[in-house]
Each structure stands twice: as C-alpha cells, then as structure tokens.
Design a protein around this motif. Structure first.
Motif, PDB file in Angstrom:
ATOM      1  N   LEU A   1      38.701  36.299  41.750  1.00 21.53           N
ATOM      2  CA  LEU A   1      37.484  36.511  40.981  1.00 21.53           C
ATOM      3  C   LEU A   1      37.488  37.848  40.254  1.00 21.53           C
ATOM      4  CD1 LEU A   1      34.807  34.944  43.345  1.00 21.53           C
ATOM      5  CD2 LEU A   1      35.838  33.965  41.285  1.00 21.53           C
ATOM      6  N   ALA A   2      38.232  38.835  40.779  1.00 24.82           N
ATOM      7  CA  ALA A   2      38.353  40.107  40.061  1.00 24.82           C
ATOM      8  C   ALA A   2      39.002  39.898  38.704  1.00 24.82           C
ATOM      9  CB  ALA A   2      39.157  41.107  40.893  1.00 24.82           C
ATOM     10  N   LYS A   3      40.002  39.040  38.670  1.00 23.48           N
ATOM     11  CA  LYS A   3      40.654  38.744  37.392  1.00 23.48           C
ATOM     12  C   LYS A   3      39.725  37.974  36.466  1.00 23.48           C
ATOM     13  CE  LYS A   3      45.435  38.791  39.065  1.00 23.48           C
ATOM     14  NZ  LYS A   3      45.124  39.431  40.351  1.00 23.48           N
ATOM     15  N   GLU A   4      38.924  37.094  37.035  1.00 30.66           N
ATOM     16  CA  GLU A   4      38.016  36.273  36.233  1.00 30.66           C
ATOM     17  C   GLU A   4      36.867  37.093  35.645  1.00 30.66           C
ATOM     18  OE1 GLU A   4      36.300  32.875  34.493  1.00 30.66           O
ATOM     19  OE2 GLU A   4      38.263  33.056  35.471  1.00 30.66           O
ATOM     20  N   TYR A   5      36.290  37.973  36.471  1.00 30.77           N
ATOM     21  CA  TYR A   5      35.077  38.673  36.056  1.00 30.77           C
ATOM     22  C   TYR A   5      35.309  40.134  35.643  1.00 30.77           C
ATOM     23  CZ  TYR A   5      32.364  34.714  37.851  1.00 30.77           C
ATOM     24  OH  TYR A   5      31.824  33.462  38.063  1.00 30.77           O
TER      25      TYR A   5
ATOM     26  N   ASP B   1      38.080  47.170  42.763  1.00 30.56           N
ATOM     27  CA  ASP B   1      37.691  47.782  44.026  1.00 30.56           C
ATOM     28  C   ASP B   1      37.232  49.213  43.744  1.00 30.56           C
ATOM     29  OD1 ASP B   1      37.255  48.113  46.728  1.00 30.56           O
ATOM     30  OD2 ASP B   1      39.270  47.527  47.341  1.00 30.56           O
ATOM     31  N   LEU B   2      36.784  49.911  44.771  1.00 33.19           N
ATOM     32  CA  LEU B   2      36.231  51.250  44.584  1.00 33.19           C
ATOM     33  C   LEU B   2      37.236  52.227  43.994  1.00 33.19           C
ATOM     34  CD1 LEU B   2      34.149  51.656  47.880  1.00 33.19           C
ATOM     35  CD2 LEU B   2      33.382  50.859  45.631  1.00 33.19           C
ATOM     36  N   ASP B   3      38.533  51.991  44.217  1.00 31.47           N
ATOM     37  CA  ASP B   3      39.553  52.899  43.697  1.00 31.47           C
ATOM     38  C   ASP B   3      40.064  52.480  42.321  1.00 31.47           C
ATOM     39  OD1 ASP B   3      41.039  50.671  44.281  1.00 31.47           O
ATOM     40  OD2 ASP B   3      42.412  51.662  45.671  1.00 31.47           O
ATOM     41  N   GLY B   4      39.439  51.475  41.737  1.00 31.91           N
ATOM     42  CA  GLY B   4      39.841  51.020  40.413  1.00 31.91           C
ATOM     43  C   GLY B   4      40.946  49.977  40.404  1.00 31.91           C
ATOM     44  N   SER B   5      41.438  49.588  41.570  1.00 32.19           N
ATOM     45  CA  SER B   5      42.518  48.605  41.652  1.00 32.19           C
ATOM     46  C   SER B   5      41.947  47.201  41.800  1.00 32.19           C
ATOM     47  CB  SER B   5      43.435  48.915  42.836  1.00 32.19           C
ATOM     48  OG  SER B   5      42.752  48.690  44.063  1.00 32.19           O
ATOM     49  N   THR B   6      42.820  46.195  41.637  1.00 27.08           N
ATOM     50  CA  THR B   6      42.424  44.792  41.801  1.00 27.08           C
ATOM     51  C   THR B   6      43.428  44.100  42.724  1.00 27.08           C
ATOM     52  OG1 THR B   6      43.618  44.232  39.765  1.00 27.08           O
ATOM     53  CG2 THR B   6      41.243  44.598  39.581  1.00 27.08           C
TER      54      THR B   6
END
Length: 317
Positions: free
Chosen positions: A281-285, A289-294
């Motif tokens: 869902l990170a890729k979709e939306y 995460d808090l550190d800027g990574s997915t």
C-alpha cells in the motif's frame, strides 16, 4: 512522508481500533487520529489494571499519543472476549458519535501462548485454544456488534489485522498449527465480511504489517526505536536467521499510515475482500515510514530471507 498527516482527510470520521494498546494497533490509532478521525482505542490494559499479558503499555498512553499527533481519542477498557462489554462499547460509540466509519480488528495477545514448531499433539492444548479465542473469536464478537452501526451509511471500512499475506500463508507453515490457523482464519474472515458488506457499500480487507518493530520486538533485541540498527551488526548464530534481516523491519506507524490511506480513499471498495500489506500500500498511496523509507517486507522475506540469501534489506526499502 505521510500525505494524510494533518490533512483533515478523515475529519468527521469515527474509528474503532479494537486492540489498540500497543504494536500495530497503537500505530494505526495514531495515524487515523492524525488524519482527522476520532479514534476509540480499546484494550484490557489500563493504568489501573494490567491484563494477564502483563505488558506495561496502556490504552490511555495510546490515546495520549493520538492527541500528541494532533488527533482526538477516547480510551475504553474492553475485553473483546466478553460480548456484553463489546455491545456496551458500540452503544457508547453510537450515543457519543452517532456513527462508525472504520473498524480495525487488531485484537491478538497471543505471543506467550504458542511454541515454535511444536507439533499439534505436543503443543499445550489450553494455550493453543486460548490463542484461537483471542485471535479469532474476539474479532467475530467485535464485528457482530459493530457492523450494524458501521453499515448505516456506505463507505465503511473493516480492517482485519493478521500476520502474512494470503499468498504467503497459503504456501508457508506459520510457527505452529494453532498460530497458522489463527492467522489464516483472519484472512478468510476479512474475505467473508467483504462478501456480506458489499451490498451495503462497505469494504473489508485483511492487512499485514511486515517485520514490526513493536515494543516487544525492540525489547527482545535489547534496543530502542532510536538504536534498533545496532541489531544489524550482530554476528550470525546458526540456526537463527541473520540479524541483518531485521533491516527490513518497520515501525507500527507504517501500517498505521496504510490504514489511514485506505480509510481516506474514496475508491476503497476496489480492495474489497483483498489481502494487503503495508509495503504494497505504500507503493500504491505514496506514504513512507517515519524514516522516509518504504520497506517491502513480504517480498524481501520470500526473495531473500526464506531463500537463505545474505541480508540485503537496503535493496527493499
């Protein structure tokens, strides 16, 4: 990045995070509140009384974290194994808020009840059956009482929290027969609820975080959220996995952002009955995460960890 944080995308919405004391539930409550929803946070551990789980985190702390993130929350002590307590909770939500837009079934509490790789006939039976009651029966009880309120208007969302995607769990033995059945049952429960909710214009999904840096996991490794990367430099100790794989881990807020994104999506019905992950869902939306990574944990687990390859989490973040 969290495009929803402070956006008011969920203003006027009401959410119930059942099992929001710690871990994923806490992260979800915070992110729903930050996006504008009023969040009811339930669990058994309060500042006055701990559950037999005997962890220090409380529902009041979760509500305070929601407030600190700019949201509003109500902490309610509820044992979701007790139908009347859940019925009382839903009546309270109806009386105070008049609606329910998001139900997150995150009740669990089973970490101390399963034995890794124990055969069904060797596993403690009482512990195994209690695990199933905590992980499955509580979700059924909560949905039974909450869905009549959620379905009063279209657009409602049910999120069944589990461990593992449909594809992964269909092919992988998960810990023990009891644990495996619990996590598979929740996947199917999301599918079944989606089938029943569709005619009301509502949606149900199963959602899994990746390798979660929960309070218990950080404690297990003897680190904090600020020092967790120290684990990555520890030597490999066969037969245990390479500690470097912990590099794919994610904060509870990451899956929280996944739930907030789903709740704000006007086309969320496209996901009805689906098995989803935070990384997907990170890729979709487009949230991080808090550190800027997915971190894409489930792809990493299949392609690297389970394949016996050296840790390479940086390639999947």
């Amino acid at each position: 990045m969290n495009a929803l944080n402070g956006s008011g995308a969920l203003d006027g919405r009401v959410a119930l995070v059942a099992g929001g004391t710690r871990g994923a539930g806490r992260g979800i409550a915070v992110e729903l509140g930050a996006a504008g929803a009023h969040v009811y946070v339930t669990g058994r551990t309060t500042r006055e009384r701990r559950s037999e789980y005997d962890r220090p985190e409380t529902i009041e702390e979760t509500a305070e974290l929601v407030t600190a993130a700019g949201g509003t929350a109500t902490a309610v002590a509820v044992d979701h194994q007790e139908p009347e307590q859940v019925a009382d909770l839903v009546r309270r939500i109806e009386h105070e808020s008049g609606r329910l837009d998001v139900l997150v079934n995150d009740i669990w509490g089973g970490e101390l009840l399963f034995d890794w790789d124990a055969k069904l006939w060797d596993h403690d039976l009482d512990n195994g059956l209690r695990l199933l009651r905590l992980a499955v029966e509580t979700h059924l009880i909560t949905s039974h009482h909450a869905l009549p309120l959620l379905t009063r208007q279209p657009g409602g969302l049910v999120v069944e929290m589990t461990d593992g995607t449909y594809d992964y769990n269909a092919q992988t033995y998960r810990v023990s027969a009891f644990y495996d059945l619990a996590k598979w049952s929740v996947l199917r429960l999301a599918w079944s609820q989606g089938r029943e909710l569709a005619e009301h214009g509502c949606t149900a999904v199963a959602l899994t975080p990746g390798w979660l840096r929960s309070e218990m996991m950080l404690e297990h490794y003897g680190v904090t959220e600020e020092t967790w990367r120290e684990v990555l430099d520890r030597p490999v100790q066969p037969p245990f996995p390479d500690p470097g794989h912990f590099g794919i881990s994610e904060t509870p807020r990451f899956v929280g952002r996944a739930v907030a994104a789903l709740a704000a999506d006007p086309d969320v019905a496209r996901w009805n009955q689906a098995s989803l992950s935070s990384g997907q869902l990170a890729k979709e939306y487009g949230f991080t995460d808090l550190d800027g990574s997915t971190p894409d944990a489930w792809r990493y687990i299949v392609e690297v960890q389970d394949a016996g390859k050296p840790a390479a989490a940086h390639l999947y973040r």
